[in-house]
Design a protein around this motif. Structure first.
Motif, PDB file in Angstrom:
ATOM      1  N   HIS A   1      -0.638  -4.074  -6.173  1.00  0.00           N
ATOM      2  CA  HIS A   1      -0.474  -2.831  -6.920  1.00  0.00           C
ATOM      3  C   HIS A   1      -0.719  -1.686  -5.948  1.00  0.00           C
ATOM      4  N   LEU A   2       0.296  -0.851  -5.752  1.00  0.00           N
ATOM      5  CA  LEU A   2       0.204   0.259  -4.813  1.00  0.00           C
ATOM      6  C   LEU A   2      -0.040   1.554  -5.575  1.00  0.00           C
ATOM      7  N   SER A   3      -0.966   2.358  -5.066  1.00  0.00           N
ATOM      8  CA  SER A   3      -1.246   3.655  -5.679  1.00  0.00           C
ATOM      9  C   SER A   3      -1.599   4.649  -4.580  1.00  0.00           C
ATOM     10  N   ALA A   4      -1.488   5.915  -4.929  1.00  0.00           N
ATOM     11  CA  ALA A   4      -1.851   6.998  -4.011  1.00  0.00           C
ATOM     12  C   ALA A   4      -2.511   8.100  -4.816  1.00  0.00           C
ATOM     13  N   HIS A   5      -3.662   8.531  -4.379  1.00  0.00           N
ATOM     14  CA  HIS A   5      -4.395   9.610  -5.038  1.00  0.00           C
ATOM     15  C   HIS A   5      -4.642   9.295  -6.516  1.00  0.00           C
ATOM     16  N   GLY A   6      -4.861   8.009  -6.817  1.00  0.00           N
ATOM     17  CA  GLY A   6      -5.137   7.597  -8.188  1.00  0.00           C
ATOM     18  C   GLY A   6      -3.913   7.379  -9.066  1.00  0.00           C
ATOM     19  N   ASP A   7      -2.726   7.702  -8.563  1.00  0.00           N
ATOM     20  CA  ASP A   7      -1.497   7.524  -9.336  1.00  0.00           C
ATOM     21  C   ASP A   7      -0.797   6.227  -8.933  1.00  0.00           C
ATOM     22  N   PRO A   8      -0.461   5.376  -9.896  1.00  0.00           N
ATOM     23  CA  PRO A   8       0.243   4.138  -9.548  1.00  0.00           C
ATOM     24  C   PRO A   8       1.645   4.437  -9.022  1.00  0.00           C
ATOM     25  N   LEU A   9       2.043   3.700  -7.996  1.00  0.00           N
ATOM     26  CA  LEU A   9       3.391   3.851  -7.434  1.00  0.00           C
ATOM     27  C   LEU A   9       4.294   2.707  -7.880  1.00  0.00           C
ATOM     28  N   CYS A  10       3.852   1.472  -7.636  1.00  0.00           N
ATOM     29  CA  CYS A  10       4.657   0.306  -8.002  1.00  0.00           C
ATOM     30  C   CYS A  10       3.817  -0.943  -7.783  1.00  0.00           C
ATOM     31  N   ARG A  11       4.405  -2.079  -8.104  1.00  0.00           N
ATOM     32  CA  ARG A  11       3.763  -3.348  -7.785  1.00  0.00           C
ATOM     33  C   ARG A  11       4.788  -4.231  -7.095  1.00  0.00           C
ATOM     34  N   LEU A  12       4.282  -5.052  -6.186  1.00  0.00           N
ATOM     35  CA  LEU A  12       5.138  -5.936  -5.391  1.00  0.00           C
ATOM     36  C   LEU A  12       4.641  -7.367  -5.505  1.00  0.00           C
ATOM     37  N   ASN A  13       5.554  -8.295  -5.546  1.00  0.00           N
ATOM     38  CA  ASN A  13       5.189  -9.690  -5.435  1.00  0.00           C
ATOM     39  C   ASN A  13       4.685  -9.905  -4.014  1.00  0.00           C
ATOM     40  N   THR A  14       3.589 -10.613  -3.864  1.00  0.00           N
ATOM     41  CA  THR A  14       2.984 -10.766  -2.542  1.00  0.00           C
ATOM     42  C   THR A  14       3.880 -11.506  -1.560  1.00  0.00           C
ATOM     43  N   ARG A  15       4.879 -12.230  -2.046  1.00  0.00           N
ATOM     44  CA  ARG A  15       5.771 -12.970  -1.150  1.00  0.00           C
ATOM     45  C   ARG A  15       6.992 -12.170  -0.722  1.00  0.00           C
ATOM     46  N   SER A  16       7.136 -10.960  -1.204  1.00  0.00           N
ATOM     47  CA  SER A  16       8.325 -10.171  -0.864  1.00  0.00           C
ATOM     48  C   SER A  16       8.225  -9.613   0.552  1.00  0.00           C
ATOM     49  N   PRO A  17       9.372  -9.359   1.182  1.00  0.00           N
ATOM     50  CA  PRO A  17       9.367  -8.758   2.520  1.00  0.00           C
ATOM     51  C   PRO A  17       8.652  -7.403   2.537  1.00  0.00           C
ATOM     52  N   ALA A  18       8.831  -6.620   1.496  1.00  0.00           N
ATOM     53  CA  ALA A  18       8.186  -5.306   1.442  1.00  0.00           C
ATOM     54  C   ALA A  18       6.663  -5.455   1.386  1.00  0.00           C
ATOM     55  N   ALA A  19       6.156  -6.425   0.644  1.00  0.00           N
ATOM     56  CA  ALA A  19       4.709  -6.630   0.557  1.00  0.00           C
ATOM     57  C   ALA A  19       4.139  -7.028   1.913  1.00  0.00           C
ATOM     58  N   ARG A  20       4.849  -7.881   2.622  1.00  0.00           N
ATOM     59  CA  ARG A  20       4.392  -8.280   3.956  1.00  0.00           C
ATOM     60  C   ARG A  20       4.349  -7.060   4.882  1.00  0.00           C
ATOM     61  N   HIS A  21       5.368  -6.207   4.786  1.00  0.00           N
ATOM     62  CA  HIS A  21       5.416  -5.037   5.646  1.00  0.00           C
ATOM     63  C   HIS A  21       4.315  -4.032   5.273  1.00  0.00           C
ATOM     64  N   VAL A  22       4.107  -3.815   3.984  1.00  0.00           N
ATOM     65  CA  VAL A  22       3.091  -2.863   3.532  1.00  0.00           C
ATOM     66  C   VAL A  22       1.705  -3.326   3.982  1.00  0.00           C
ATOM     67  N   THR A  23       1.394  -4.589   3.829  1.00  0.00           N
ATOM     68  CA  THR A  23       0.067  -5.069   4.227  1.00  0.00           C
ATOM     69  C   THR A  23      -0.104  -5.039   5.740  1.00  0.00           C
ATOM     70  N   THR A  24       0.967  -5.214   6.485  1.00  0.00           N
ATOM     71  CA  THR A  24       0.907  -5.145   7.947  1.00  0.00           C
ATOM     72  C   THR A  24       0.679  -3.706   8.401  1.00  0.00           C
ATOM     73  N   GLU A  25       1.396  -2.757   7.805  1.00  0.00           N
ATOM     74  CA  GLU A  25       1.292  -1.350   8.198  1.00  0.00           C
ATOM     75  C   GLU A  25      -0.018  -0.734   7.757  1.00  0.00           C
ATOM     76  N   HIS A  26      -0.477  -1.130   6.600  1.00  0.00           N
ATOM     77  CA  HIS A  26      -1.660  -0.513   6.007  1.00  0.00           C
ATOM     78  C   HIS A  26      -2.860  -1.141   6.614  1.00  0.00           C
TER      79      HIS A  26
END
Length: 174
Positions: A149-174
């Motif tokens: 579950h991704l959020s910024a400044h307390g506001d939800p942005l979206c949710r990603l399945n942990t196996r998706s390419p975007a989730a892998r990239h987000v966890t790597t960058e963050h």
């Protein structure tokens, strides 16, 4: 995006909006885009399901010992049974402007939805991993889903399945 946008047009328009927003906020170059959720809205399925009883009743009236008025109604029902799924499937194919897309950039991300977007630089992103358990189907098949579950400044942005390419990239960058 305009009403009646086809999938490829909607994808291009959403990416263009995301790139403009990313450029304004200096999020860097585009890395990848991921479609969130299903493109299937159910309109095509619902219209096809409606056609089944129309067909059954129409054929029953047409083949039964009924007067001309009933046969006319049967013909109308059978025409509707063919036309409604065609219209429903065509309409559903033009609803892609409503789809949520996650656009990942070098220094952050942009989430585009129908007519608006939300963006977040990597330092402002909050990630919460959640696991959901449940059942589906008439047999009660159990499932486990892992989400970010991704959020910024307390506001939800979206949710990603942990196996998706975007989730892998987000966890790597963050």
């Amino acid at each position: 995006m305009t009403r009646g946008t086809r999938a490829d047009e909607a994808d291009r328009e959403a990416l263009a909006r995301a790139r403009r927003a990313a450029e304004e906020h200096r999020l860097g170059g585009h890395v990848l885009t991921e479609q969130l959720g299903s493109r299937a809205g159910g309109l095509g399925c619902a219209s096809t399901a409606l056609a089944v009883p129309l067909t059954v009743v129409g054929i029953g009236l047409l083949l039964g010992p009924y007067p001309t008025t009933a046969r006319t109604i049967a013909a109308v029902l059978l025409v509707c049974a063919v036309a409604i799924p065609v219209i429903g499937i065509r309409a559903e194919g033009r609803l892609h402007h409503r789809d949520t897309r996650l656009h990942i950039f070098d220094h952050g991300l942009v989430v585009t939805r129908s007519g608006h977007h939300a963006l977040c630089a990597w330092p402002d992103l909050r990630i919460e991993e959640r696991t959901e358990h449940g059942t589906y189907g008439s047999g009660g098949q159990r499932f486990t889903a892992h989400w970010l579950h991704l959020s910024a400044h307390g506001d939800p942005l979206c949710r990603l399945n942990t196996r998706s390419p975007a989730a892998r990239h987000v966890t790597t960058e963050h």
